[in-house]
Design a protein around this motif. Structure first.
Motif, PDB file in Angstrom:
ATOM      1  N   UNK A   1       0.832  -1.207   0.000  1.00  0.00           N
ATOM      2  CA  UNK A   1       0.000   0.000   0.000  1.00  0.00           C
ATOM      3  C   UNK A   1       0.868   1.259   0.000  1.00  0.00           C
ATOM      4  N   UNK A   2       1.928   1.223   0.810  1.00  0.00           N
ATOM      5  CA  UNK A   2       2.823   2.376   0.901  1.00  0.00           C
ATOM      6  C   UNK A   2       3.554   2.605  -0.414  1.00  0.00           C
ATOM      7  N   UNK A   3       4.021   1.518  -1.039  1.00  0.00           N
ATOM      8  CA  UNK A   3       4.716   1.646  -2.314  1.00  0.00           C
ATOM      9  C   UNK A   3       3.791   2.200  -3.398  1.00  0.00           C
TER      10      UNK A   3
ATOM     11  N   UNK B   1       6.648  -3.550  -8.034  1.00  0.00           N
ATOM     12  CA  UNK B   1       7.081  -4.239  -6.821  1.00  0.00           C
ATOM     13  C   UNK B   1       6.000  -4.242  -5.743  1.00  0.00           C
ATOM     14  N   UNK B   2       5.114  -3.283  -5.769  1.00  0.00           N
ATOM     15  CA  UNK B   2       3.963  -3.337  -4.856  1.00  0.00           C
ATOM     16  C   UNK B   2       3.116  -4.553  -5.181  1.00  0.00           C
ATOM     17  N   UNK B   3       2.855  -4.764  -6.468  1.00  0.00           N
ATOM     18  CA  UNK B   3       2.056  -5.925  -6.871  1.00  0.00           C
ATOM     19  C   UNK B   3       2.797  -7.226  -6.588  1.00  0.00           C
ATOM     20  N   UNK B   4       4.109  -7.231  -6.803  1.00  0.00           N
ATOM     21  CA  UNK B   4       4.880  -8.461  -6.607  1.00  0.00           C
ATOM     22  C   UNK B   4       4.918  -8.882  -5.143  1.00  0.00           C
TER      23      UNK B   4
ATOM     24  N   UNK C   1      15.437   1.222  -4.782  1.00  0.00           N
ATOM     25  CA  UNK C   1      14.499   1.598  -3.730  1.00  0.00           C
ATOM     26  C   UNK C   1      13.248   0.724  -3.734  1.00  0.00           C
ATOM     27  N   UNK C   2      12.642   0.533  -4.889  1.00  0.00           N
ATOM     28  CA  UNK C   2      11.361  -0.171  -4.943  1.00  0.00           C
ATOM     29  C   UNK C   2      11.464  -1.607  -4.429  1.00  0.00           C
TER      30      UNK C   2
END
Length: 482
Positions: free
Chosen positions: A72-74, A118-121, A166-167
């Motif tokens: 959520x934060x990403x 990367x949020x989805x991953x 970062x991600x």
């Protein structure tokens, strides 16, 4: 540019803007040679403070976030970067001379796409995996964050190369001390603004531009658990030596001298149309650029003519003009370095087919005219060393075996391209190339696929699931039989 302050005398540490104790350095616009901003430089004390803040965040609030909370934060972080995309693109083009048409894609919207990926991953990646034991009992394999990461990034693609670290690091649950290059430090603070807007806990991301001495201090700091570096092979070797002595994990994405194999059946119109994007992208300031062109003797003159005419007609000028294809280099030192290679090529007797001069039209800025040398042996200096500017070489080959040999006859192994009308033939040739990446009739990084090199081009991979696993460490929990 009114929405972006170009004077950044502060550092970003523990969620706050802190006065830089290492002084300031001027940032000069590549196209005008005029100072348009300044950035603060970190001292050793600043680095200490950043690492302490990162450790506290790792052991505190960020360490308690679930993968879903991190995702959520990403997503919020990526949205904040996307809102700044156009401003980021303009700022980077002013800093390093990248043509704005490219900068909008890679510096503008590229980082937001990486954070979304990367949020989805991390949402779909299991942190724990139960495995049956071969000898009775059970095992739980956990993927835990590797810890505090020192991310050291260069000036040529400052926004995406930072986001590539970062991600996945944040997705894995790590905390980061980002050390951007002073030449392009101004745009790095957009990550700080986005972090604040996204509600990233204090200390999870810290940004400390620094000179070489303080950068070395960061890399060797006992509070760092992993180093992620993109830059020159020489600097990468030094960092690798330090991390090897400390038994510290390290990812090194280093230089390249990639080959473009033009097969006998290649469509030269397709190759020529792609040349600017594949071989001269970002004014040649690209590690994966296919700057060594290998041409079959049966079509050698035809290839040389196509390359020469294509390069000769490229538009050189203001990087903020959408029509520009070749902008200035990042600094006077980089321009002089590239011109030095051109002079060396001329002195060695290589045939210059176009270019070879400094600024072809602009009266200011660190421009180098796009240059092509033909009849270059693979042993020549300009065919072996990374020039990092708009200079191409053309080398003949007799058959495919020799083409593969010449492509692999390099200390580097980062990228490469194959140009052919037969895709299966291209894939077969790609399998024979000693390189971390190869393109067939095309070259572009894929967010979902690993990127990195072999040999002197580096260690480890970024992007894709492999980019996430680089910031995780495995722990096995053994359980008795029920």
């Amino acid at each position: 540019m009114n929405d972006i302050p170009v004077d950044r005398p502060h550092l970003f540490i523990d969620g706050q803007w802190i006065p830089a104790l290492g002084g300031t350095v001027e940032v000069v616009e590549a196209a005008t040679e005029k100072v348009f901003g300044q950035t603060g430089l970190a001292s050793a004390h600043d680095v200490d403070a950043a690492i302490v803040a990162a450790r506290h965040a790792l052991d505190g609030p960020w360490g308690q976030y679930t993968p879903v909370q991190r995702a959520d934060t990403l997503e919020r972080f990526g949205a904040a970067l996307k809102a700044r995309a156009k401003s980021a693109a303009v700022l980077v083009s002013r800093e390093n001379g990248m043509p704005i048409s490219l900068s909008i894609a890679v510096n503008g919207y590229g980082p937001a796409a990486m954070f979304a990926y990367y949020a989805a991953l991390i949402r779909s990646t299991a942190i724990e995996e139960p495995r049956p034991s071969m000898f009775g009992g059970r095992t739980i394999v956990r993927r835990e964050p590797i810890g505090v990461v020192a991310a050291v990034t260069p000036w040529n693609y400052p926004q995406p190369l930072a986001a590539m670290k970062l991600a996945p690091a944040l997705a894995a649950g790590c905390t980061v001390v980002l050390k951007p290059a002073p030449e392009t430090a101004l745009d790095a603070f957009l990550f700080a603004e986005a972090a604040l807007e996204a509600g990233l806990p204090s200390g999870v991301l810290n940004i400390v531009p620094a000179d070489r001495e303080i950068s070395a201090y960061l890399v060797a700091h006992p509070g760092v658990d992993k180093v992620a570096f993109t830059g020159s092979t020489a600097a990468g070797r030094a960092i690798g030596e330090v991390c090897g002595r400390l038994l510290r994990p390290v990812t090194l994405e280093l230089g390249g001298k990639s080959a473009a194999i033009v097969a006998e059946d290649a469509d030269l119109n397709v190759f020529a149309a792609s040349l600017a994007d594949v071989s001269l992208v970002n004014n040649g300031q690209t590690c994966h650029a296919s700057t060594r062109i290998l041409a079959p003797r049966s079509r050698y003159d035809e290839v040389v003519e196509a390359v020469t005419e294509t390069v000769r007609t490229l538009v050189v000028g203001d990087p903020l003009d959408r029509a520009t294809q070749i902008g200035p280099l990042v600094s006077a030192a980089q321009r002089d370095r590239v011109l030095g290679f051109i002079r060396a090529g001329e002195a060695a007797g290589h045939r210059l087919t176009t270019g070879g001069a400094g600024a072809p039209t602009p009266d200011r800025g660190w421009f180098v005219e796009p240059t092509v040398f033909a009849d270059v042996e693979n042993s020549a200096r300009i065919a072996r060393e990374e020039i990092f500017g708009p200079v191409l070489t053309v080398t003949p080959y007799c058959d495919e075996d020799e083409a593969v040999f010449l492509a692999n006859d390099s200390e580097y192994g980062l990228a490469g391209t194959i140009w052919t009308s037969d895709e299966e033939r291209g894939i077969a040739l790609a399998r024979r190339i000693e390189s971390g990446t190869v393109g067939v009739n095309h070259y572009a990084l894929d967010l979902a696929a690993p990127f990195g090199g072999v040999k002197a081009s580096g260690i480890g991979r970024e992007l894709g699931p492999e980019g996430l696993s680089a910031y995780q460490q495995a722990k096995s929990v053994y359980l008795a039989s029920r």
